[in-house]
Design a protein around this motif. Structure first.
Motif, PDB file in Angstrom:
ATOM      1  N   MET A  28      13.850-120.701 -26.142  1.00 37.51           N
ATOM      2  CA  MET A  28      13.709-119.241 -26.129  1.00 37.51           C
ATOM      3  C   MET A  28      12.229-118.853 -26.094  1.00 37.51           C
ATOM      4  O   MET A  28      11.426-119.469 -26.785  1.00 37.51           O
ATOM      5  N   ARG A  29      11.895-117.827 -25.303  1.00 34.49           N
ATOM      6  CA  ARG A  29      10.504-117.462 -25.104  1.00 34.49           C
ATOM      7  C   ARG A  29       9.823-117.085 -26.422  1.00 34.49           C
ATOM      8  O   ARG A  29      10.341-116.284 -27.169  1.00 34.49           O
ATOM      9  N   ASN A  30       8.683-117.730 -26.696  1.00 33.94           N
ATOM     10  CA  ASN A  30       7.835-117.395 -27.848  1.00 33.94           C
ATOM     11  C   ASN A  30       8.647-117.019 -29.092  1.00 33.94           C
ATOM     12  O   ASN A  30       8.406-116.005 -29.735  1.00 33.94           O
ATOM     13  N   ALA A  31       9.639-117.853 -29.399  1.00 32.46           N
ATOM     14  CA  ALA A  31      10.584-117.491 -30.458  1.00 32.46           C
ATOM     15  C   ALA A  31       9.911-117.458 -31.825  1.00 32.46           C
ATOM     16  O   ALA A  31       9.147-118.362 -32.163  1.00 32.46           O
ATOM     17  N   PRO A  32      10.184-116.399 -32.602  1.00 29.92           N
ATOM     18  CA  PRO A  32       9.682-116.409 -33.981  1.00 29.92           C
ATOM     19  C   PRO A  32      10.390-117.500 -34.785  1.00 29.92           C
ATOM     20  O   PRO A  32      11.528-117.846 -34.484  1.00 29.92           O
ATOM     21  N   ILE A  33       9.698-118.026 -35.782  1.00 39.00           N
ATOM     22  CA  ILE A  33      10.330-118.991 -36.690  1.00 39.00           C
ATOM     23  C   ILE A  33      11.123-118.183 -37.719  1.00 39.00           C
ATOM     24  O   ILE A  33      10.588-117.227 -38.292  1.00 39.00           O
ATOM     25  N   VAL A  34      12.352-118.558 -37.935  1.00 42.41           N
ATOM     26  CA  VAL A  34      13.163-117.882 -38.952  1.00 42.41           C
ATOM     27  C   VAL A  34      13.353-118.846 -40.118  1.00 42.41           C
ATOM     28  O   VAL A  34      13.931-119.925 -39.955  1.00 42.41           O
ATOM     29  N   THR A  71      35.416-119.116 -32.191  1.00 40.82           N
ATOM     30  CA  THR A  71      36.206-118.015 -32.761  1.00 40.82           C
ATOM     31  C   THR A  71      35.370-117.218 -33.762  1.00 40.82           C
ATOM     32  O   THR A  71      35.400-115.974 -33.780  1.00 40.82           O
ATOM     33  N   ALA A  72      34.641-117.901 -34.607  1.00 40.52           N
ATOM     34  CA  ALA A  72      33.798-117.226 -35.604  1.00 40.52           C
ATOM     35  C   ALA A  72      32.717-116.395 -34.908  1.00 40.52           C
ATOM     36  O   ALA A  72      32.460-115.243 -35.284  1.00 40.52           O
ATOM     37  N   ARG A  73      32.123-116.961 -33.876  1.00 41.69           N
ATOM     38  CA  ARG A  73      31.063-116.230 -33.153  1.00 41.69           C
ATOM     39  C   ARG A  73      31.637-114.983 -32.482  1.00 41.69           C
ATOM     40  O   ARG A  73      31.030-113.915 -32.500  1.00 41.69           O
ATOM     41  N   GLN A  74      32.852-115.129 -31.949  1.00 39.70           N
ATOM     42  CA  GLN A  74      33.524-113.991 -31.320  1.00 39.70           C
ATOM     43  C   GLN A  74      33.813-112.906 -32.360  1.00 39.70           C
ATOM     44  O   GLN A  74      33.622-111.708 -32.102  1.00 39.70           O
ATOM     45  N   ALA A  75      34.242-113.313 -33.553  1.00 47.82           N
ATOM     46  CA  ALA A  75      34.561-112.353 -34.616  1.00 47.82           C
ATOM     47  C   ALA A  75      33.314-111.562 -35.024  1.00 47.82           C
ATOM     48  O   ALA A  75      33.378-110.337 -35.211  1.00 47.82           O
ATOM     49  N   VAL A  76      32.200-112.248 -35.167  1.00 48.54           N
ATOM     50  CA  VAL A  76      30.953-111.583 -35.581  1.00 48.54           C
ATOM     51  C   VAL A  76      30.474-110.626 -34.490  1.00 48.54           C
ATOM     52  O   VAL A  76      30.069-109.493 -34.769  1.00 48.54           O
ATOM     53  N   ALA A 126      22.652-119.146 -37.787  1.00 47.28           N
ATOM     54  CA  ALA A 126      23.216-120.412 -38.234  1.00 47.28           C
ATOM     55  C   ALA A 126      22.060-121.188 -38.882  1.00 47.28           C
ATOM     56  O   ALA A 126      21.125-120.573 -39.426  1.00 47.28           O
ATOM     57  N   ILE A 127      22.097-122.523 -38.805  1.00 44.62           N
ATOM     58  CA  ILE A 127      20.942-123.293 -39.274  1.00 44.62           C
ATOM     59  C   ILE A 127      20.480-124.136 -38.066  1.00 44.62           C
ATOM     60  O   ILE A 127      19.835-123.596 -37.184  1.00 44.62           O
ATOM     61  N   TYR A 128      20.895-125.405 -38.018  1.00 46.31           N
ATOM     62  CA  TYR A 128      20.401-126.228 -36.908  1.00 46.31           C
ATOM     63  C   TYR A 128      21.362-126.293 -35.720  1.00 46.31           C
ATOM     64  O   TYR A 128      20.941-126.617 -34.617  1.00 46.31           O
ATOM     65  N   GLU A 129      22.660-126.024 -35.958  1.00 40.67           N
ATOM     66  CA  GLU A 129      23.628-126.007 -34.855  1.00 40.67           C
ATOM     67  C   GLU A 129      23.648-124.594 -34.281  1.00 40.67           C
ATOM     68  O   GLU A 129      24.146-123.680 -34.938  1.00 40.67           O
ATOM     69  N   THR A 130      23.131-124.423 -33.082  1.00 41.21           N
ATOM     70  CA  THR A 130      22.912-123.069 -32.595  1.00 41.21           C
ATOM     71  C   THR A 130      23.701-122.779 -31.320  1.00 41.21           C
ATOM     72  O   THR A 130      24.204-123.696 -30.668  1.00 41.21           O
ATOM     73  N   SER A 131      23.832-121.486 -31.013  1.00 44.37           N
ATOM     74  CA  SER A 131      24.533-121.084 -29.801  1.00 44.37           C
ATOM     75  C   SER A 131      24.153-119.635 -29.472  1.00 44.37           C
ATOM     76  O   SER A 131      24.864-118.700 -29.819  1.00 44.37           O
ATOM     77  N   GLY A 132      23.001-119.465 -28.852  1.00 44.40           N
ATOM     78  CA  GLY A 132      22.568-118.142 -28.407  1.00 44.40           C
ATOM     79  C   GLY A 132      22.447-117.134 -29.540  1.00 44.40           C
ATOM     80  O   GLY A 132      22.182-117.480 -30.694  1.00 44.40           O
ATOM     81  N   ARG A 133      22.677-115.877 -29.217  1.00 44.25           N
ATOM     82  CA  ARG A 133      22.482-114.763 -30.140  1.00 44.25           C
ATOM     83  C   ARG A 133      23.447-114.782 -31.326  1.00 44.25           C
ATOM     84  O   ARG A 133      23.173-114.205 -32.375  1.00 44.25           O
ATOM     85  N   TRP A 134      24.592-115.461 -31.161  1.00 43.31           N
ATOM     86  CA  TRP A 134      25.616-115.465 -32.226  1.00 43.31           C
ATOM     87  C   TRP A 134      25.550-116.694 -33.098  1.00 43.31           C
ATOM     88  O   TRP A 134      26.432-116.918 -33.936  1.00 43.31           O
ATOM     89  N   ALA A 135      24.522-117.498 -32.919  1.00 41.61           N
ATOM     90  CA  ALA A 135      24.265-118.626 -33.829  1.00 41.61           C
ATOM     91  C   ALA A 135      22.806-119.032 -33.616  1.00 41.61           C
ATOM     92  O   ALA A 135      22.502-120.047 -32.992  1.00 41.61           O
ATOM     93  N   LEU A 136      21.922-118.202 -34.159  1.00 42.86           N
ATOM     94  CA  LEU A 136      20.483-118.408 -33.979  1.00 42.86           C
ATOM     95  C   LEU A 136      19.959-119.443 -34.976  1.00 42.86           C
ATOM     96  O   LEU A 136      20.484-119.561 -36.086  1.00 42.86           O
ATOM     97  N   PRO A 137      18.925-120.176 -34.570  1.00 44.33           N
ATOM     98  CA  PRO A 137      18.413-121.238 -35.446  1.00 44.33           C
ATOM     99  C   PRO A 137      17.576-120.710 -36.616  1.00 44.33           C
ATOM    100  O   PRO A 137      16.864-119.718 -36.489  1.00 44.33           O
ATOM    101  N   ARG A 138      17.706-121.382 -37.734  1.00 44.58           N
ATOM    102  CA  ARG A 138      16.814-121.124 -38.875  1.00 44.58           C
ATOM    103  C   ARG A 138      16.326-122.455 -39.423  1.00 44.58           C
ATOM    104  O   ARG A 138      16.972-123.485 -39.258  1.00 44.58           O
ATOM    105  N   VAL A 139      15.207-122.393 -40.115  1.00 50.49           N
ATOM    106  CA  VAL A 139      14.613-123.574 -40.737  1.00 50.49           C
ATOM    107  C   VAL A 139      14.778-123.442 -42.244  1.00 50.49           C
ATOM    108  O   VAL A 139      14.352-122.443 -42.835  1.00 50.49           O
TER     109      VAL A 139
END
Ligand SMILES: [Zn+2]
Length: 255
Positions: A1-7, A182-187, A197-210
């Motif tokens: 992701m472009r110049n992504a902020p660290i979360v 299913t969970a991502r669809q619900a949110v 999310a944490i390390y398992e990510t999937s676009g806007r509905w499961a963004l990475p965090r440290v």
């Protein structure tokens, strides 16, 4: 992701011994203070939720940026983290379980349970300029539920938070970082603008965090602020011996 902020993902902030913090979730107060001062002195911009969502929707960021998130809504966040954040004019997002306000982290082992903020405490957090997000109704893992059951943890939990605290949550964080399609669809259907999310990510509905925890040292903290860290961490979790070796190299805090 472009110049992504660290979360960064925190849980509690407080001096809790390992006997009462089996999962190393409580960052000691002094370590937290040092981490915030480090961010402050090192030129990081600390994003608000609105600024983060702006970036997600295409607005550029001028410089290296960090979003601070605090999961579970521990009372220690108001007691210990908010004064430090306020002193440095920093902000962030606190993810709470609307079904457990004023209760305890009952999903943990008995000896590691801690107080969760009640409505009055959450109002103080909001007054300090910190956003509130939803962390399921009651810390249920979101990857084992059908779409109908997920409504309780998304639509209903958000409505309950709004009814009790008067805050319309914009974002979501999955308990344990667990999610599936299913969970991502619900949110997404519930109208949240994004989910962490944490390390398992999937676009806007499961963004990475440290994850920042009580074992971090100043050195591991600086390492985790490298934009390569989430990718490296994912690669290392696929190879546990390599991850153990990496831990030996960077060192862990003694507690
Ligand atoms: Zn949690």
């Amino acid at each position: 992701m472009r110049n992504a902020p660290i979360v960064l993902m925190y849980h509690g902030v407080g001096d809790v011994d390992s006997e009462h913090d089996a999962e190393n979730l409580f960052v000691p107060v002094q370590a937290f203070q040092q981490q915030m001062e480090y961010l402050n002195h090192s030129g990081f911009k600390i994003l608000s939720e609105v600024e983060y969502l702006g970036w997600l929707n295409g607005k550029p960021l001028e410089r290296k940026s960090v979003l601070l998130t605090f999961d579970d809504g521990y009372s220690s966040i108001l007691q210990n983290a908010v004064p430090i954040l306020a002193g440095l004019r920093m902000t962030g997002i606190c993810y709470v379980c609307p079904g457990l306000l004023g209760g305890q982290s009952t999903w943990m082992d008995k000896t590691s349970r801690h107080d969760l903020m009640d409505v009055a405490e959450l109002s103080e957090v909001v007054d300090a300029g910190i956003a509130l997000g939803v962390h399921s109704h009651d810390h249920s893992s979101m990857d084992k539920l059908n779409f109908t059951d997920l409504k309780k943890h998304t639509v209903d939990a958000r409505a309950l938070l709004e009814e009790r605290v008067g805050v319309h949550a914009k974002s979501f964080a999955y308990p344990y970082g667990n999610h599936n399609p299913t969970a991502r669809q619900a949110v997404s259907s519930a109208g949240f603008e994004c989910a962490f999310a944490i390390y398992e990510t999937s676009g806007r509905w499961a963004l990475p965090r440290v994850d920042i925890n009580s074992l971090d040292t100043p050195r591991t903290f600086r390492l985790k602020l490298q934009s390569i860290y989430p990718t490296a961490r994912r690669a290392l979790s696929a190879a546990p011996p390599l991850r153990r070796a990496a831990h030996r190299v960077v060192g862990l805090a003694k507690r």
